[in-house]
Design a protein around this motif. Structure first.
Motif: not given
Length: 84
Positions: A55-59
Protein backbone atom coordinates in the motif's frame (compact mmCIF):
# COMPACT_ATOMS: atom_id res chain seq x y z
CA UNK A 1 10.73 -12.04 -26.49
CA UNK A 2 10.79 -14.11 -23.32
CA UNK A 3 7.94 -12.23 -21.60
CA UNK A 4 5.60 -11.79 -24.59
CA UNK A 5 3.00 -14.31 -23.39
CA UNK A 6 3.23 -13.12 -19.77
CA UNK A 7 2.97 -9.33 -20.16
CA UNK A 8 -0.83 -9.34 -20.28
CA UNK A 9 -0.90 -10.83 -16.76
CA UNK A 10 0.97 -7.87 -15.24
CA UNK A 11 -2.12 -5.67 -15.31
CA UNK A 12 -2.81 -2.13 -16.44
CA UNK A 13 -0.96 0.84 -15.10
CA UNK A 14 1.54 3.57 -15.83
CA UNK A 15 4.86 4.87 -14.47
CA UNK A 16 6.42 1.42 -14.72
CA UNK A 17 9.71 0.88 -12.93
CA UNK A 18 11.61 -2.36 -12.56
CA UNK A 19 14.71 -3.64 -10.84
CA UNK A 20 16.47 -6.97 -11.13
CA UNK A 21 17.02 -7.81 -7.48
CA UNK A 22 19.06 -10.92 -8.23
CA UNK A 23 19.60 -13.20 -11.20
CA UNK A 24 16.27 -14.97 -10.59
CA UNK A 25 13.95 -12.15 -9.49
CA UNK A 26 12.63 -8.98 -11.15
CA UNK A 27 10.47 -6.53 -9.17
CA UNK A 28 8.04 -4.31 -11.10
CA UNK A 29 6.26 -1.26 -9.64
CA UNK A 30 3.37 0.44 -11.47
CA UNK A 31 0.72 3.03 -10.68
CA UNK A 32 -2.99 2.23 -10.86
CA UNK A 33 -4.87 4.06 -8.06
CA UNK A 34 -1.75 3.54 -5.91
CA UNK A 35 1.45 1.63 -6.45
CA UNK A 36 1.28 -2.10 -7.12
CA UNK A 37 4.35 -4.29 -6.89
CA UNK A 38 4.68 -7.54 -8.80
CA UNK A 39 7.59 -9.94 -8.94
CA UNK A 40 8.70 -12.22 -11.73
CA UNK A 41 10.70 -15.19 -10.52
CA UNK A 42 12.78 -17.03 -13.08
CA UNK A 43 13.27 -20.71 -12.33
CA UNK A 44 14.09 -23.87 -14.24
CA UNK A 45 10.41 -24.56 -14.98
CA UNK A 46 9.69 -21.10 -16.43
CA UNK A 47 8.43 -17.78 -15.07
CA UNK A 48 6.28 -17.23 -11.97
CA UNK A 49 4.38 -13.96 -11.56
CA UNK A 50 3.57 -12.92 -7.98
CA UNK A 51 1.51 -9.97 -6.79
CA UNK A 52 2.97 -8.50 -3.65
CA UNK A 53 0.44 -6.59 -1.56
CA UNK A 54 1.87 -3.16 -0.89
CA UNK A 55 0.00 0.00 0.00
CA UNK A 56 2.02 2.88 -1.31
CA UNK A 57 0.10 6.12 -1.85
CA UNK A 58 2.50 7.40 -4.47
CA UNK A 59 2.12 8.26 -8.13
CA UNK A 60 5.49 6.75 -8.99
CA UNK A 61 8.22 4.64 -7.39
CA UNK A 62 11.67 4.45 -8.99
CA UNK A 63 13.94 1.76 -7.53
CA UNK A 64 17.56 2.91 -7.35
CA UNK A 65 18.88 -0.24 -5.66
CA UNK A 66 17.50 -3.11 -3.60
CA UNK A 67 17.24 -0.83 -0.56
CA UNK A 68 16.67 2.68 -1.96
CA UNK A 69 13.49 3.89 -3.68
CA UNK A 70 12.68 7.37 -5.01
CA UNK A 71 8.98 8.20 -4.62
CA UNK A 72 6.77 10.87 -6.17
CA UNK A 73 3.44 12.31 -5.02
CA UNK A 74 2.35 14.94 -7.55
CA UNK A 75 5.32 17.38 -7.59
CA UNK A 76 6.93 16.20 -4.34
CA UNK A 77 9.65 13.56 -4.29
CA UNK A 78 11.17 11.56 -1.47
CA UNK A 79 13.76 8.87 -0.84
CA UNK A 80 13.00 5.67 1.07
CA UNK A 81 15.84 3.63 2.54
CA UNK A 82 14.39 0.14 2.92
CA UNK A 83 17.21 -1.61 4.78
CA UNK A 84 16.38 -4.91 6.42
Amino acid sequence: MVFSSHLSKLGKGKNLASIMENKNKISIYFFNNGITKKEIEINQNGLDLKRINVSLGYNEVVPISNNILVTRIDKSIGIINNEK
